[in-house]
Design an enzyme around this catalytic site. Structure first.
Site, mmCIF file in Angstrom:
data_model
loop_
_atom_site.group_PDB
_atom_site.id
_atom_site.type_symbol
_atom_site.label_atom_id
_atom_site.label_comp_id
_atom_site.label_asym_id
_atom_site.label_seq_id
_atom_site.Cartn_x
_atom_site.Cartn_y
_atom_site.Cartn_z
ATOM 1 N N ARG A 1 -1.745 10.642 4.675
ATOM 2 C CA ARG A 1 -1.585 9.858 5.903
ATOM 3 C C ARG A 1 -0.385 10.327 6.731
ATOM 4 O O ARG A 1 -0.418 10.299 7.955
ATOM 5 C CB ARG A 1 -1.431 8.366 5.544
ATOM 6 C CG ARG A 1 -1.446 7.414 6.744
ATOM 7 C CD ARG A 1 -1.481 5.963 6.268
ATOM 8 N NE ARG A 1 -1.770 5.024 7.328
ATOM 9 C CZ ARG A 1 -0.865 4.222 7.883
ATOM 10 N NH1 ARG A 1 0.388 4.247 7.498
ATOM 11 N NH2 ARG A 1 -1.225 3.378 8.842
ATOM 12 N N ILE B 1 -1.900 3.911 14.711
ATOM 13 C CA ILE B 1 -2.705 4.224 13.534
ATOM 14 C C ILE B 1 -2.834 2.880 12.818
ATOM 15 O O ILE B 1 -1.848 2.154 12.664
ATOM 16 C CB ILE B 1 -2.028 5.294 12.653
ATOM 17 C CG1 ILE B 1 -2.879 5.696 11.450
ATOM 18 C CG2 ILE B 1 -0.662 4.852 12.173
ATOM 19 C CD1 ILE B 1 -2.286 6.907 10.670
ATOM 20 N N SER B 2 -4.034 2.506 12.399
ATOM 21 C CA SER B 2 -4.239 1.170 11.833
ATOM 22 C C SER B 2 -3.592 1.065 10.453
ATOM 23 O O SER B 2 -3.359 2.064 9.767
ATOM 24 C CB SER B 2 -5.733 0.869 11.730
ATOM 25 O OG SER B 2 -6.343 1.066 12.986
ATOM 26 N N GLN B 3 -3.357 -0.180 10.067
ATOM 27 C CA GLN B 3 -2.807 -0.492 8.745
ATOM 28 C C GLN B 3 -3.760 0.016 7.651
ATOM 29 O O GLN B 3 -4.974 -0.186 7.764
ATOM 30 C CB GLN B 3 -2.700 -2.015 8.703
ATOM 31 C CG GLN B 3 -2.291 -2.609 7.425
ATOM 32 C CD GLN B 3 -2.414 -4.133 7.482
ATOM 33 O OE1 GLN B 3 -2.839 -4.702 8.491
ATOM 34 N NE2 GLN B 3 -2.054 -4.772 6.406
ATOM 35 N N PRO B 4 -3.251 0.651 6.605
ATOM 36 C CA PRO B 4 -4.140 1.190 5.562
ATOM 37 C C PRO B 4 -5.142 0.172 5.015
ATOM 38 O O PRO B 4 -6.312 0.506 4.822
ATOM 39 C CB PRO B 4 -3.158 1.655 4.468
ATOM 40 C CG PRO B 4 -1.910 1.973 5.210
ATOM 41 C CD PRO B 4 -1.843 1.018 6.363
#
Ligand code: SAM
Length: 215
Positions: A35, A61-64
């Site tokens: 990531r 970038i979205s939260q995992p």
């Protein structure tokens, strides 16, 4: 240094499992995809915390956990053709590329699309096609898709995306107002028949386009 990121990544995956992610293939993809490489180097130390992070152009970038939840909801088998709307950093795209046969991804902001392409090329994802444009119209020439994932908040499910799903396919999309949304899954059961599941609340940047928000 890369060893350090490897162990941070494994810790991130443990958090995803604790939060309820179960699909073994999804978990393996998260163990593998680096990531941090989808972020500016200054943000690398934060890359494996369970948070969204800025990627420029006022996008994130979205939260995992949310990436994992959306990916798991697609139920990919490895044979699938998938459409992603909102390439952003390309991280979600890489996760999908690990799990599907081929991934078509549309991003409206050219600089983000180009940066994502570069990282995906460096990581040798040859099963990803990226296009710059308004993803709310879908990608008709390549339809139907087994899965469609929209990684930006929409006021409703865009009609073209519903049409471009194959029967048995799934659309995963955050729907709500500009502040808060519900993460919805639409199962296409017949030509005009859908079953809906709500995976809970979420917050995304806006899906801007003809079948999304106008500005
Ligand atoms: N999945 C991405 C990742 O892993 O980095 C995060 C995506 S970010 C939350 C949402 C993205 O959707 C932004 O890059 C934004 O420019 C893009 N977007 C918004 N409206 C769009 C549209 N109509 N078509 C394509 N992309 C759009």
């Amino acid at each position: 240094m890369h060893n350090e990121y490897h162990s941070l990544r494994q810790q991130m995956v443990e958090t995803l499992i604790e939060r309820g992610i179960r699909d073994r293939r999804v978990i393996e993809a998260f163990r593998k995809v680096p990531r941090h490489l989808f972020l500016d180097e200054a943000l690398w130390p934060q890359a494996y915390s369970d948070h969204p992070l800025p990627i420029g152009e006022r996008q994130t970038i979205s939260q995992p956990y949310i990436v994992a939840l959306m990916t798991e909801a697609l139920g990919l088998t490895g044979m699938d053709k998938v459409l992603e709307i909102g390439t952003g950093s390309g991280y979600q795209t890489a996760i999908l590329a690990e799990l599907a046969d081929c991934v078509y991804s549309i991003e409206r902001l050219p600089d983000l699309a180009k940066r994502a392409r570069k990282v995906l090329d460096q990581l040798k994802y040859t099963n990803v096609v990226i296009r710059i444009g308004d993803g709310t119209a879908g990608w008709r020439d390549e339809s139907p898709f087994a899965g469609i994932i929209v990684t930006a908040a929409a006021p409703g499910a865009p009609d073209p995306l519903m049409q471009q799903l194959e029967i048995g396919g799934k659309l995963v999309i955050p729907i709500g107002d500009e502040q808060f949304q519900d993460l919805l899954v639409y199962f296409k059961e017949g030509e005009d028949r859908y079953r809906e599941q709500n995976l809970g609340g979420c917050r995304f940047v806006k899906l801007i386009g003809e079948h999304g928000w106008k500005t």
